[in-house]
Design a protein around this motif. Structure first.
Motif, mmCIF file in Angstrom:
data_model
loop_
_atom_site.group_PDB
_atom_site.id
_atom_site.type_symbol
_atom_site.label_atom_id
_atom_site.label_comp_id
_atom_site.label_asym_id
_atom_site.label_seq_id
_atom_site.Cartn_x
_atom_site.Cartn_y
_atom_site.Cartn_z
ATOM 1 N N PRO A 1 25.092 17.770 95.357
ATOM 2 C CA PRO A 1 26.357 17.120 94.982
ATOM 3 C C PRO A 1 26.155 15.620 94.877
ATOM 4 O O PRO A 1 25.410 15.020 95.652
ATOM 5 C CB PRO A 1 27.294 17.478 96.146
ATOM 6 N N ARG A 2 26.788 15.015 93.899
ATOM 7 C CA ARG A 2 26.673 13.568 93.743
ATOM 8 C C ARG A 2 27.563 12.868 94.764
ATOM 9 O O ARG A 2 28.615 13.366 95.153
ATOM 10 C CB ARG A 2 27.022 13.148 92.324
ATOM 11 N N CYS A 3 27.142 11.693 95.165
ATOM 12 C CA CYS A 3 27.883 10.902 96.143
ATOM 13 C C CYS A 3 29.009 10.126 95.486
ATOM 14 O O CYS A 3 30.022 9.828 96.129
ATOM 15 C CB CYS A 3 26.943 9.956 96.875
ATOM 16 N N LEU B 1 26.694 6.559 88.824
ATOM 17 C CA LEU B 1 26.193 7.685 89.623
ATOM 18 C C LEU B 1 25.486 7.203 90.885
ATOM 19 O O LEU B 1 24.634 6.311 90.847
ATOM 20 C CB LEU B 1 25.236 8.512 88.763
ATOM 21 N N CYS C 1 25.854 9.672 82.232
ATOM 22 C CA CYS C 1 26.008 9.480 83.674
ATOM 23 C C CYS C 1 26.564 8.077 83.896
ATOM 24 O O CYS C 1 25.979 7.092 83.434
ATOM 25 C CB CYS C 1 24.672 9.619 84.399
ATOM 26 N N GLY D 1 23.151 19.662 89.221
ATOM 27 C CA GLY D 1 24.179 20.250 90.075
ATOM 28 C C GLY D 1 23.663 20.854 91.362
ATOM 29 O O GLY D 1 24.440 21.354 92.171
ATOM 30 N N GLU E 1 30.249 9.969 87.679
ATOM 31 C CA GLU E 1 30.590 11.084 86.799
ATOM 32 C C GLU E 1 29.383 11.477 85.959
ATOM 33 O O GLU E 1 28.568 10.630 85.578
ATOM 34 C CB GLU E 1 31.743 10.693 85.861
ATOM 35 N N THR F 1 20.564 16.195 91.118
ATOM 36 C CA THR F 1 22.000 15.915 91.083
ATOM 37 C C THR F 1 22.567 16.180 89.694
ATOM 38 O O THR F 1 23.639 16.765 89.545
ATOM 39 C CB THR F 1 22.276 14.467 91.519
ATOM 40 N N VAL G 1 23.453 9.051 94.168
ATOM 41 C CA VAL G 1 22.883 10.344 94.555
ATOM 42 C C VAL G 1 22.218 10.225 95.912
ATOM 43 O O VAL G 1 21.796 9.142 96.335
ATOM 44 C CB VAL G 1 21.870 10.839 93.510
ATOM 45 N N HIS H 1 31.744 19.517 86.915
ATOM 46 C CA HIS H 1 32.197 19.532 88.296
ATOM 47 C C HIS H 1 31.033 19.186 89.221
ATOM 48 O O HIS H 1 29.865 19.410 88.894
ATOM 49 C CB HIS H 1 32.781 20.900 88.657
ATOM 50 N N ASN H 2 31.366 18.669 90.352
ATOM 51 C CA ASN H 2 30.357 18.166 91.283
ATOM 52 C C ASN H 2 29.671 19.306 92.030
ATOM 53 O O ASN H 2 30.327 20.174 92.609
ATOM 54 C CB ASN H 2 31.018 17.213 92.289
ATOM 55 N N GLY H 3 28.333 19.292 92.007
ATOM 56 C CA GLY H 3 27.573 20.232 92.821
ATOM 57 C C GLY H 3 27.721 21.691 92.442
ATOM 58 O O GLY H 3 27.735 22.552 93.307
#
Length: 252
Positions: free
Chosen positions: A70-72, A25, A22, A67, A75, A64, A27, A84-86
């Motif tokens: 979604p991450r703010c 990151l 990570c 998944g 990566e 987060t 969140v 992929h995000n969320g």
């Protein structure tokens, strides 16, 4: 003793590769960021104790990584492949498995059915789970909702393991459990990491017990990493953890 996995993720004699990474990151929930600048890198078989007071963002961070949220920013990669995000289904398919604090069991299904419905192809067999959690052996025909709290936690762990996790995220294993049960369950986390080579991120309020089974520890306070280091070193310097919880700079 029965191994937890028929096929392990690696050879104990070979160099360990990074499993969960990570970077940068952040969140939160919608536009509200609750934790930021999170950097985690876990190699095969490593256990990370994620510590901190209530409201620090620990559960949000786990959700987060899984998944679910979604991450703010930042990566997340698993085995060198960016996620992929969320997208919780993708994360789970790749090998990220979350044991939430509510255990997420099918309460009307039996212990056997809960395990069977979660098991992936070539995942650990039921007998392997009963070797790990012998208290479930005589409860196979009992509905999950009728189990004790400790038995429910064992079942939640078994359901996660039959999914062949590469990264196992455990949120508050001790929630609602007597200390003696926690003392018996936490060493199982160490065995899981050692035998499957999965990485484990453990959110736990029983700080000393968590440090006894972890390799590394991170203390999250007010949405940022306040303290990190080898678990055994922090276990010998509890005042540093206490100071971090209190957001004091005296010992950090």
């Amino acid at each position: 003793m029965v191994d937890l996995m028929e096929t392990r993720h690696g050879d104990k004699g070979s160099p360990r590769s990074t499993v969960l990474d990570c970077r940068g990151l952040a969140v939160g929930h919608g536009p509200t960021v609750v934790a930021r600048d999170i950097e985690l890198s876990l190699r095969e078989g490593e256990v990370l104790a994620l510590l901190g007071p209530n409201g620090a963002g620990k559960t949000t961070l786990l959700n987060t990584i899984a998944g679910i949220l979604p991450r703010c920013a930042g990566e997340i990669s698993l085995g060198g492949t960016a996620l992929h995000n969320g997208r919780p289904a993708e994360a789970n398919k790749r090998g990220i498995v979350l044991v939430p604090d509510d255990r997420a069991l099918f309460t009307r299904l039996t212990v056997r059915e809960n395990i069977q419905i979660a098991r992936r192809k070539n995942g650990p067999q039921l007998e392997q789970m009963l070797d790990l959690f012998p208290a479930l052996r005589n409860r196979l025909k009992v509905a999950a909702g009728a189990l004790s709290g400790g038995e429910q936690q064992m079942l939640a762990m078994a359901r996660a393991l039959v999914q062949k996790p590469r990264a196992l995220l455990i949120d508050e294993m001790s929630m609602g459990l007597a200390p003696v049960i926690v003392e018996n369950l936490l060493p199982v986390v160490r065995r899981i990491a050692d035998e499957t080579h999965a990485v484990v991120v453990l959110v736990e309020q029983h700080v000393q017990l968590a440090l006894e089974v972890a390799d590394e520890a991170v203390v999250l306070v007010h949405g940022s990493v306040r303290l990190r280091g080898p678990a055994d070193e922090l276990a010998r310097n509890r005042e540093r953890i206490e100071a971090a919880y209190l957001s004091s700079d005296e010992f950090v």
